[in-house]
Design an enzyme around this catalytic site. Structure first.
Site, PDB file in Angstrom:
ATOM      1  CE  LYS A   1      25.099 -15.419-103.822  1.00  0.00           C
ATOM      2  NZ  LYS A   1      25.348 -15.731-105.087  1.00  0.00           N
TER       3      LYS A   1
ATOM      4  CG  ASP B   1      28.753 -15.167-106.271  1.00  0.00           C
ATOM      5  OD1 ASP B   1      28.366 -15.347-107.515  1.00  0.00           O
ATOM      6  OD2 ASP B   1      28.393 -16.018-105.387  1.00  0.00           O
TER       7      ASP B   1
ATOM      8  CB  THR C   1      26.422 -19.570-106.842  1.00  0.00           C
ATOM      9  OG1 THR C   1      26.184 -18.428-107.630  1.00  0.00           O
ATOM     10  CG2 THR C   1      27.386 -19.388-105.538  1.00  0.00           C
TER      11      THR C   1
ATOM     12  CG  ASP D   1      30.585 -17.814-108.022  1.00  0.00           C
ATOM     13  OD1 ASP D   1      30.952 -16.816-108.688  1.00  0.00           O
ATOM     14  OD2 ASP D   1      29.424 -18.146-107.566  1.00  0.00           O
ATOM     15  CG  HIS D   2      29.014 -17.708-111.785  1.00  0.00           C
ATOM     16  ND1 HIS D   2      28.564 -16.326-111.826  1.00  0.00           N
ATOM     17  CD2 HIS D   2      28.610 -18.026-110.475  1.00  0.00           C
ATOM     18  CE1 HIS D   2      28.014 -16.000-110.839  1.00  0.00           C
ATOM     19  NE2 HIS D   2      27.565 -17.135-110.063  1.00  0.00           N
TER      20      HIS D   2
HETATM   21 ZN   LIG Z   1      27.635 -16.969-107.926  1.00  0.00          ZN
END
Ligand SMILES: [Zn+2]
Length: 559
Positions: A176, A53, A92, A351-352
């Site tokens: 998460k 992440d 996310t 994710d980014h």
């Molecule tokens: Zn994220």
């Protein structure tokens, strides 16, 4: 090499779950002859997907030469250093939704971490991307929603693998819930994520016995205080305090110490990633994944880098400790897989991307780095415009660039509101552009390379007509959408700019001939690439990505 995080948790998990590292040493000593991967090489028995992440392409480039563990190994494989989470809403949930579906958020339906459903059958009209808002008594707030995959409108790779062969096992473990859920998909055998009590899963579902054991070990680790970590010598030059706006303290020199039971600080450390990886390894072992007749899928979402980025930015001692930690933890995990002798293939991406806090950006590269003007807040802006025009309140809700007008407005009131709002926003010095849902609906999803996409192209790829706002704004570069820094939240991502869109995409498999290809590929290409590796047909009309050839030269891994 100094010990940068305590191995207590790993030791506890290994003891509980019988996942020692002795076998890894044995495998290294044996050094069997490795067959070179070619087009005719049979499918790997296990696909391992790791999403880190907020691991931006910038962060990967900055630390690449320092990696010596798992990230170094993956960097010796096929490297796409300029992968793109191509869409504009670089959050996310949308980002994770692209990785194993092959679809942009416009197709997956995951347009943001939170969107608004003004017809939701509850008081809270905000909807979390990984919840079921129709469950009575829920709200979108943390701890009050019912985790769910129902918002994801398309199948994942795991779903397709199970449809082809029900024996295929799919397990998703993440820091998460939205990461585990968006990558795990609709039919995963086990989906779990870190929680204050260890691990959690869907309401009404129970953790498997091995997951429960892992959960207990993780809960024990959270309950144990942690002293400051030793800063590796290579991190010393990043150990500089930067003062936060508004006298909110300093960041940049942290050592990740925490009190017993401090779950927030546990999450923002390599210890959390180690816990997720140890759980994934234990579940693989218990389920004998990769040891059957068909290919299995093990999905890992590592969230600590994101928590570190949000809490202390991307360029301090804290991120340096985290990068060293994630490199080591991924390396230990891969060593455990090696010890099994299973033919596995790995992809690692993010994710980014991410962006450092404005206070530090101002010191060196970008004196004009800013925090967002509170006047752009949808509710504040809606109130001001409603008062001026005499319109009913609340006029507008929104978050993260999507603005939703009240459904109680008449057509004339709506027209008047837009007539006041859009010019006002477009004239604001922090606003790059404002686009209405009608304009986005009429704009085709771009087929051009993601590095040349226009603002419309980017916003279109994370637009869904039933979920997105009535209009969407994009902030100018280096405007951080956090008006005031707070504990655990000083920097962020989410913008349409490349620092938030570019991520590494790394493929590795034993015997693979590595190469590097700097062209702009996309995270939506990962799913068809993996599907091709295992001979799984994918209808290209149902995805936005395409297969990436992982064999150098004229041979191709794309069947
Ligand atoms: Zn994220």
């Amino acid at each position: 090499m100094p010990l940068v995080t305590p191995n207590l948790l790993k030791i506890a998990l290994a003891a509980t779950l019988c996942i020692g590292s002795g076998a890894a040493v044995q495998a290294q000593n044996a050094a069997p002859q490795v067959q070179k991967v070619a087009a005719a090489t049979p499918a790997p028995k296990l696909l391992v997907v790791i999403a880190v992440d907020q691991l931006s392409a910038d962060l990967y480039a900055e630390y690449r030469s320092r990696f010596g563990g798992g990230l170094a190994r993956l960097g010796s494989g096929v490297v796409f250093p300029s992968g793109y989470q191509a869409h504009g809403a670089t959050e996310t949930c949308p980002g994770h939704s692209t990785i194993l579906t092959g679809g942009h958020p416009s197709r997956t339906g995951i347009v943001a971490n939170n969107y608004f459903n003004l017809d939701a059958p509850r008081d809270d009209k905000r909807v979390y991307c990984a919840e079921d808002e129709t469950v009575p008594g829920t709200s979108s707030r943390s701890g009050q929603y019912a985790p769910s995959v129902t918002k994801l409108l398309v199948p994942t790779l795991g779903d397709l693998m199970k449809a082809r062969d029900p024996r295929a096992q799919v397990v998703s473990v993440a820091g998460k819930d939205r990461s585990a859920i968006m990558m795990g998909g609709h039919k995963a055998d086990e989906v779990m994520w870190l929680a204050p009590g260890g691990l959690a899963t869907y309401r009404g579902a129970a953790l498997s016995p091995v997951a429960q054991q892992a959960s207990t070990a993780i809960a024990g680790a959270i309950a144990t205080a942690r002293g400051p970590l030793t800063l590796p010598a290579e991190c010393e030059r990043q150990d500089i305090a930067v003062a936060l706006d508004g006298g909110k303290g300093n960041v940049g020199t942290g050592r990740m110490a925490r009190d017993a039971g401090d779950f927030r600080r546990f999450l923002a450390s390599p210890e959390a990633d180690g816990a997720v990886l140890a759980t994934a390894a234990a579940l693989r072992q218990a389920r004998k994944m990769g040891e059957g007749d068909t290919t299995d899928l093990l999905i890992v979402g590592l969230a600590a880098t994101d928590y570190v980025g949000h809490g202390t930015g991307t360029e301090g001692s804290e991120m340096c400790l985290q990068m060293a930690g994630v490199d080591r933890e991924v390396g230990d995990f891969l060593a455990r897989l090696d010890a099994t002798g299973i033919d596995y293939a790995v992809v690692l991406t993010a994710d980014h991307g991410g962006h450092d806090l404005p206070e530090r950006n101002r010191q060196n590269a970008w004196p004009d780095a800013q925090r967002v003007d509170r006047a752009l807040d949808p509710e504040a802006l809606g109130k001001a415009v409603a008062e001026k025009l005499g319109l009913p309140q609340p006029l507008m809700l929104g978050e993260g660039g999507d603005y939703y007008l009240s459904k109680s407005l008449t057509a004339a009131q709506r027209k008047a509101a837009l007539g006041e709002l859009l010019p006002r926003l477009r004239a604001h010095p922090q606003v790059e552009g404002v686009v209405t849902k009608e304009e986005l609906a009429a704009h085709p999803v771009s087929k051009r390379p993601a590095d040349v996409w226009t603002l419309m192209d980017k916003l279109r790829a994370s637009f869904h007509p039933e979920r997105s706002g009535d209009f969407i704004i994009a902030l100018k570069p280096r405007v951080t959408p956090i008006a005031e820094p707070g504990v655990g939240y000083v920097a962020t991502h989410g913008s349409v700019w490349d620092y938030d869109r570019r991520v590494p995409i790394l493929f590795w498999r034993k015997g693979m001939t590595g190469f590097e290809q700097p062209n702009a590929v996309m995270t939506v290409d990962i799913m068809p690439t993996l599907a091709s590796l295992i001979g799984l047909p994918v209808d290209t009309a149902t995805i936005d990505g395409r297969c990436l050839d992982l064999i150098p030269g004229p041979e191709t891994s794309c069947r």
